[in-house]
Design a protein around this motif. Structure first.
Motif, PDB file in Angstrom:
ATOM      1  N   ALA A 206      -7.150  -7.409   8.607  1.00  0.00           N
ATOM      2  CA  ALA A 206      -6.387  -6.509   9.472  1.00  0.00           C
ATOM      3  C   ALA A 206      -4.996  -6.239   8.891  1.00  0.00           C
ATOM      4  N   LEU A 207      -4.351  -7.288   8.405  1.00  0.00           N
ATOM      5  CA  LEU A 207      -2.991  -7.143   7.897  1.00  0.00           C
ATOM      6  C   LEU A 207      -2.957  -6.390   6.563  1.00  0.00           C
ATOM      7  N   GLU A 208      -3.855  -6.754   5.647  1.00  0.00           N
ATOM      8  CA  GLU A 208      -3.829  -6.103   4.339  1.00  0.00           C
ATOM      9  C   GLU A 208      -4.287  -4.650   4.420  1.00  0.00           C
ATOM     10  N   SER A 209      -5.215  -4.353   5.306  1.00  0.00           N
ATOM     11  CA  SER A 209      -5.655  -2.958   5.433  1.00  0.00           C
ATOM     12  C   SER A 209      -4.513  -2.085   5.959  1.00  0.00           C
ATOM     13  N   MET A 210      -3.716  -2.631   6.875  1.00  0.00           N
ATOM     14  CA  MET A 210      -2.545  -1.880   7.330  1.00  0.00           C
ATOM     15  C   MET A 210      -1.532  -1.738   6.196  1.00  0.00           C
ATOM     16  N   ALA A 211      -1.391  -2.777   5.385  1.00  0.00           N
ATOM     17  CA  ALA A 211      -0.495  -2.689   4.229  1.00  0.00           C
ATOM     18  C   ALA A 211      -0.944  -1.588   3.285  1.00  0.00           C
ATOM     19  N   ALA A 212      -2.256  -1.466   3.088  1.00  0.00           N
ATOM     20  CA  ALA A 212      -2.786  -0.423   2.209  1.00  0.00           C
ATOM     21  C   ALA A 212      -2.484   0.960   2.771  1.00  0.00           C
ATOM     22  N   ARG A 213      -2.614   1.123   4.076  1.00  0.00           N
ATOM     23  CA  ARG A 213      -2.288   2.409   4.713  1.00  0.00           C
ATOM     24  C   ARG A 213      -0.821   2.748   4.473  1.00  0.00           C
ATOM     25  N   LEU A 214       0.054   1.791   4.707  1.00  0.00           N
ATOM     26  CA  LEU A 214       1.485   2.028   4.516  1.00  0.00           C
ATOM     27  C   LEU A 214       1.808   2.324   3.055  1.00  0.00           C
ATOM     28  N   ALA A 215       1.131   1.625   2.149  1.00  0.00           N
ATOM     29  CA  ALA A 215       1.357   1.866   0.720  1.00  0.00           C
ATOM     30  C   ALA A 215       0.938   3.275   0.333  1.00  0.00           C
ATOM     31  N   ALA A 216      -0.204   3.718   0.846  1.00  0.00           N
ATOM     32  CA  ALA A 216      -0.686   5.069   0.537  1.00  0.00           C
ATOM     33  C   ALA A 216       0.270   6.133   1.070  1.00  0.00           C
ATOM     34  N   LEU A 217       0.892   5.844   2.184  1.00  0.00           N
ATOM     35  CA  LEU A 217       1.778   6.823   2.806  1.00  0.00           C
ATOM     36  C   LEU A 217       3.191   6.808   2.230  1.00  0.00           C
ATOM     37  N   HIS A 218       3.679   5.622   1.848  1.00  0.00           N
ATOM     38  CA  HIS A 218       5.109   5.503   1.571  1.00  0.00           C
ATOM     39  C   HIS A 218       5.479   4.929   0.205  1.00  0.00           C
ATOM     40  N   ALA A 219       4.558   4.292  -0.488  1.00  0.00           N
ATOM     41  CA  ALA A 219       4.923   3.669  -1.768  1.00  0.00           C
ATOM     42  C   ALA A 219       5.357   4.734  -2.772  1.00  0.00           C
ATOM     43  N   HIS A 220       6.263   4.352  -3.637  1.00  0.00           N
ATOM     44  CA  HIS A 220       6.756   5.273  -4.668  1.00  0.00           C
ATOM     45  C   HIS A 220       5.643   5.538  -5.679  1.00  0.00           C
ATOM     46  N   ASP A 221       5.618   6.774  -6.186  1.00  0.00           N
ATOM     47  CA  ASP A 221       4.593   7.144  -7.173  1.00  0.00           C
ATOM     48  C   ASP A 221       4.573   6.182  -8.362  1.00  0.00           C
ATOM     49  N   ASP A 222       5.747   5.811  -8.835  1.00  0.00           N
ATOM     50  CA  ASP A 222       5.818   4.919  -9.991  1.00  0.00           C
ATOM     51  C   ASP A 222       5.184   3.566  -9.690  1.00  0.00           C
ATOM     52  N   ASP A 223       5.363   3.086  -8.465  1.00  0.00           N
ATOM     53  CA  ASP A 223       4.784   1.796  -8.095  1.00  0.00           C
ATOM     54  C   ASP A 223       3.258   1.867  -8.034  1.00  0.00           C
ATOM     55  N   LEU A 224       2.730   2.962  -7.539  1.00  0.00           N
ATOM     56  CA  LEU A 224       1.276   3.116  -7.491  1.00  0.00           C
ATOM     57  C   LEU A 224       0.704   3.276  -8.896  1.00  0.00           C
ATOM     58  N   GLU A 225       1.403   4.011  -9.729  1.00  0.00           N
ATOM     59  CA  GLU A 225       0.954   4.152 -11.117  1.00  0.00           C
ATOM     60  C   GLU A 225       0.978   2.801 -11.832  1.00  0.00           C
TER      61      GLU A 225
ATOM     62  N   ALA B 191      -8.027   5.426  -4.111  1.00  0.00           N
ATOM     63  CA  ALA B 191      -7.622   5.923  -2.789  1.00  0.00           C
ATOM     64  C   ALA B 191      -6.100   5.905  -2.652  1.00  0.00           C
ATOM     65  N   LEU B 192      -5.460   4.870  -3.169  1.00  0.00           N
ATOM     66  CA  LEU B 192      -4.006   4.794  -3.099  1.00  0.00           C
ATOM     67  C   LEU B 192      -3.360   5.903  -3.932  1.00  0.00           C
ATOM     68  N   LEU B 193      -3.877   6.128  -5.135  1.00  0.00           N
ATOM     69  CA  LEU B 193      -3.327   7.175  -5.991  1.00  0.00           C
ATOM     70  C   LEU B 193      -3.504   8.559  -5.365  1.00  0.00           C
ATOM     71  N   ALA B 194      -4.596   8.720  -4.620  1.00  0.00           N
ATOM     72  CA  ALA B 194      -4.861  10.000  -3.955  1.00  0.00           C
ATOM     73  C   ALA B 194      -4.079  10.144  -2.656  1.00  0.00           C
ATOM     74  N   ARG B 195      -3.336   9.118  -2.292  1.00  0.00           N
ATOM     75  CA  ARG B 195      -2.575   9.107  -1.033  1.00  0.00           C
ATOM     76  C   ARG B 195      -3.496   9.293   0.166  1.00  0.00           C
ATOM     77  N   ASP B 196      -4.720   8.780   0.054  1.00  0.00           N
ATOM     78  CA  ASP B 196      -5.698   8.856   1.140  1.00  0.00           C
ATOM     79  C   ASP B 196      -5.575   7.580   1.974  1.00  0.00           C
ATOM     80  N   ALA B 197      -4.693   7.632   2.962  1.00  0.00           N
ATOM     81  CA  ALA B 197      -4.386   6.437   3.742  1.00  0.00           C
ATOM     82  C   ALA B 197      -5.603   5.922   4.512  1.00  0.00           C
ATOM     83  N   ASP B 198      -6.381   6.838   5.090  1.00  0.00           N
ATOM     84  CA  ASP B 198      -7.557   6.419   5.853  1.00  0.00           C
ATOM     85  C   ASP B 198      -8.546   5.679   4.964  1.00  0.00           C
ATOM     86  N   ARG B 199      -8.815   6.236   3.787  1.00  0.00           N
ATOM     87  CA  ARG B 199      -9.784   5.617   2.881  1.00  0.00           C
ATOM     88  C   ARG B 199      -9.249   4.292   2.312  1.00  0.00           C
ATOM     89  N   ALA B 200      -7.977   4.271   1.946  1.00  0.00           N
ATOM     90  CA  ALA B 200      -7.397   3.037   1.421  1.00  0.00           C
ATOM     91  C   ALA B 200      -7.482   1.917   2.450  1.00  0.00           C
TER      92      ALA B 200
END
Length: 248
Positions: free
Chosen positions: A108-127, A205-214
């Motif tokens: 539950a906690l990590e999946s929410m973290a993934a959603r937040l990362a997809a929505l707000h993480a910096h592009d450089d961090d995801l790369e 999914a994170l690179l695509a900024r697909d929060a639901d899928r991530a």
């Protein structure tokens, strides 16, 4: 670097610890050092109980037993060790049902973290995440330990990329057991290959900024670990990952 035994007489498993900086509270330093050492152990890799040797802790950390006892009391309050009268202090290993419950909460906690990362993480961090963990491969003869370290770092990165300090705090103590469970599970039933492919899908999914899928992929990935534990783990309370392993 000096070493410390934190295991029963029959299994001389050792933790990497050295003398402490006495400029900080000895209890605080001892607590941090022992907790870090426990986190690095493969505590579910066998059925034996793991005993903390207070004398060796004192010798290897270069301090008296008083701050060691205070640190162990703090760790016991956190549920990481337990004191048994006339026997000593042992690292806590959870029962199968407790393990599954912890993994479910982590999911539950990590999946929410993934959603937040997809929505707000910096592009450089995801790369950077994709560069570091994308394209990992494993051959049947590869050392599980090497991939285990990368696996744990991947999940820590997702929590960090959420940008939520509260999520990091909430997962801190859970991580000690979840980490050890993941390490043990990777040895079983070729799970290492499943893990790699699922990580690749999460990264995409994170690179695509697909929060639901991530969010969905991370939750399913972690709940898959819970199902794996349910099927392959030993009897509740046993923590022996070897007895019940399915054929490869």
């Amino acid at each position: 670097m000096s070493m410390i035994i934190i295991a029963p007489e029959a299994a001389q498993e050792r933790l990497h610890l050295g003398p402490l900086d006495t400029s900080v509270s000895l209890r605080t330093r001892a607590y941090a050092a022992i907790k870090t050492a426990i986190a690095s152990m493969d505590i579910y890799g066998h059925a034996r109980e793991i005993r903390v040797d207070e004398r060796r802790l004192s010798e290897d950390l270069g301090i008296s037993r008083t701050p060691i006892r205070e640190a162990l009391a703090h760790l016991e309050n956190e549920g990481l060790v337990r004191s048994v009268p006339r026997k000593g202090v042992f690292i806590v290993r959870k029962s199968r049902d407790e393990i599954i419950e912890m993994i479910t909460v982590w999911a539950a906690l990590e999946s929410m973290a993934a959603r937040l990362a997809a929505l707000h993480a910096h592009d450089d961090d995801l790369e950077s995440l994709a560069t570091r963990f994308g394209g990992l491969v494993a051959e049947p003869d590869d050392a599980v330990g090497e991939y285990s370290d990368a696996n744990i770092a991947f999940h820590q990165s997702i929590i960090r990329l959420s940008g939520s300090r509260l999520l990091e705090e909430m997962t801190r103590n859970l991580f000690l057991h979840v980490r050890a469970i993941r390490v043990a599970a990777l040895r079983q039933n070729r799970r290492i290959f499943t893990s790699i492919s699922e990580h690749e899908a999460i990264i995409a999914a994170l690179l695509a900024r697909d929060a639901d899928r991530a969010e969905t992929l991370v939750r399913e990935h972690t709940l898959g670990l819970a199902a794996h534990v349910q099927f392959h783990w030993g009897e509740p309370g046993g923590g022996d990952v070897h007895q019940q392993a399915a054929p490869v």
